[in-house]
Design a protein around this motif. Sequence first.
Motif, mmCIF file in Angstrom:
data_model
loop_
_atom_site.group_PDB
_atom_site.id
_atom_site.type_symbol
_atom_site.label_atom_id
_atom_site.label_comp_id
_atom_site.label_asym_id
_atom_site.label_seq_id
_atom_site.Cartn_x
_atom_site.Cartn_y
_atom_site.Cartn_z
ATOM 1 N N ALA A 1 -58.569 -17.466 56.243
ATOM 2 C CA ALA A 1 -57.409 -16.723 55.728
ATOM 3 C C ALA A 1 -57.125 -17.087 54.272
ATOM 4 N N ALA A 2 -57.074 -18.395 53.985
ATOM 5 C CA ALA A 2 -56.780 -18.811 52.615
ATOM 6 C C ALA A 2 -57.950 -18.500 51.681
ATOM 7 N N ILE B 1 -57.828 -24.268 64.232
ATOM 8 C CA ILE B 1 -56.836 -24.156 63.155
ATOM 9 C C ILE B 1 -57.507 -24.288 61.794
ATOM 10 N N SER C 1 -57.629 -21.105 59.201
ATOM 11 C CA SER C 1 -56.886 -21.267 57.945
ATOM 12 C C SER C 1 -57.831 -21.215 56.753
ATOM 13 N N TYR C 2 -59.050 -21.737 56.908
ATOM 14 C CA TYR C 2 -60.059 -21.662 55.852
ATOM 15 C C TYR C 2 -60.404 -20.206 55.552
ATOM 16 N N GLY D 1 -57.326 -23.866 53.063
ATOM 17 C CA GLY D 1 -57.215 -24.116 54.486
ATOM 18 C C GLY D 1 -56.402 -25.358 54.782
ATOM 19 N N MET D 2 -56.348 -25.683 56.076
ATOM 20 C CA MET D 2 -55.557 -26.829 56.525
ATOM 21 C C MET D 2 -56.438 -27.750 57.357
ATOM 22 N N ARG E 1 -63.432 -26.239 51.504
ATOM 23 C CA ARG E 1 -62.354 -26.770 52.338
ATOM 24 C C ARG E 1 -61.648 -27.933 51.627
#
Length: 390
Positions: A76-77, A69, A73-74, A62-63, A42
Motif C-alpha cells: 500500500a505504501a 501486516i 503495508s509495504y 510499510g510497517m 522496506r
Amino acid sequence: MPVGVAMIMHDFYPSIGGAQTHTLMLSRALRKHGVDVMVVTRPHPGTPAREQVQGIPTYRVGMKGGRTIAGLSYLAAGIAVLIRERHRYQILHCHQMISPMTLALIARVLPGKRLVINPHGRGPRGDVAKLTKLRPLTGKVRVAAALRWGDAFVAIARDIHDELRTMGVPETRIWDIANGVDVDHFTPASPDERMALRRTLGLPDGRLVVFAGRLTVAKALDVLLNAWAQRDATLADARLVIVGEGELRDDLVRQTHTLGIEGSVIFTGGTNDTAPYLRSCDVFVLPSRTEGMPIALLEAMACSLPCVATRVGGSTEVIEDGKSGRLIAPEDAGALARALAEAFATPMWGVYARQRVRDQYAIDAVAQRYATLYEHLLNDRNASPVRTPV
C-alpha cells in the motif's frame, strides 16, 4: 528526457547481503551513465522513511509486524510512493520475485511504465522455486502476471536463466547480465597496506583465509569448519576469518569448540564494507550449498585473492577452474581442505582472478548493459537480449 528507474527491493543498504550490495553499486554506476535512480524498499531499524543513500533517493515504506501486516503495508505504501513519483521514472526494476515483484506488477499499470524482473536466488529456495513450489496458490497468480506484464527478465547466472525458461519466460525476454563489482574500491593491497589494515581491524599476522557473507545454511559454514579441522600441516599456523552475521553464528561458534579449532577461527561480525577485510587476507573461500551470482566472490577476485568456491550457481561461471581459482563439489570437507592448501601455493590464481573480473564484471560495464536494456524497452525496439561473456 533522461531515463528514470525505480529500484524495488525487499531490503536495501544498510542491510547486508549480495542483492543489496549489488543494487547500491549498480544504482551509483547508472547515475554516472545519466540514469536517474530511486529506491523503494522496506523499513530498516534506525533509518528514516526517506533519505539519500550515497546519493540515491531511498524510500522506506510499510510497517513492521507480522508477515501479513508487513506485506500489505509495504504494497500500500509502496504504490503510494510510486504513484506520487510517477513522473520521475519509466522503468520499474524489481529485485527478487516475491513482494517487490508484486509491488512492481501493480505499478506496471501506470501509463508508460516498463517492468524489469530480476531474480537473485536459484535452486530449491530461489525466486522461481518460491513462486512455483513453495507458494502453490498465490505463486501461480504471480507467475501468470509476471509472464503477462514482465517486459524483460534478468538472469544473473545460467541456472537462473534455465529456471526462467522452465517457468515459461520466452527466450527473447531474458537478458543475461551478471552482477558486477567496483574494481576501483575492491583492489589488491600492497604488503604495507595489508599490514596496516590488519592492525586497524585487529587481525593477527600470519596467513589468513577469509569468508564474507551471511551466516546461513546456504553458505555451508559448517562444512567449512569441518574442512578447517582437517587442514594439513602446511596450514597449521593459518587463521580462518569469518566476516558476517546471521542466525547460525552461535551454532558455528559452538562447532569450533567441539572441533577444537576455536583458537584459529575469528568471527568479526557484520560490516557494510568487506573491502578492508578482503584486502588484508591471503585466500578467499566460499563453501556454499547454493548461489546466484555471488558478489562476495567477485569482490575477493577483484582484490586478487586466490579463491576456492563450490561448483554451484554463478561461481562456476566466474571462476576458471585451475586458472583463476579452484571449484570443488559442495559438502566435501576433505576436498575443501585440500583446495585451501592449494590456493596458498598458487598465488597466480589471484592475478588471473582480478584480470577476469576487470574484463567481464566491472560495475561500469554492467551498468552500461542495464542502460542498454532500459533504452530498448523505452524505444519499443525488438531488443536482442544481452549475453554476458563467461
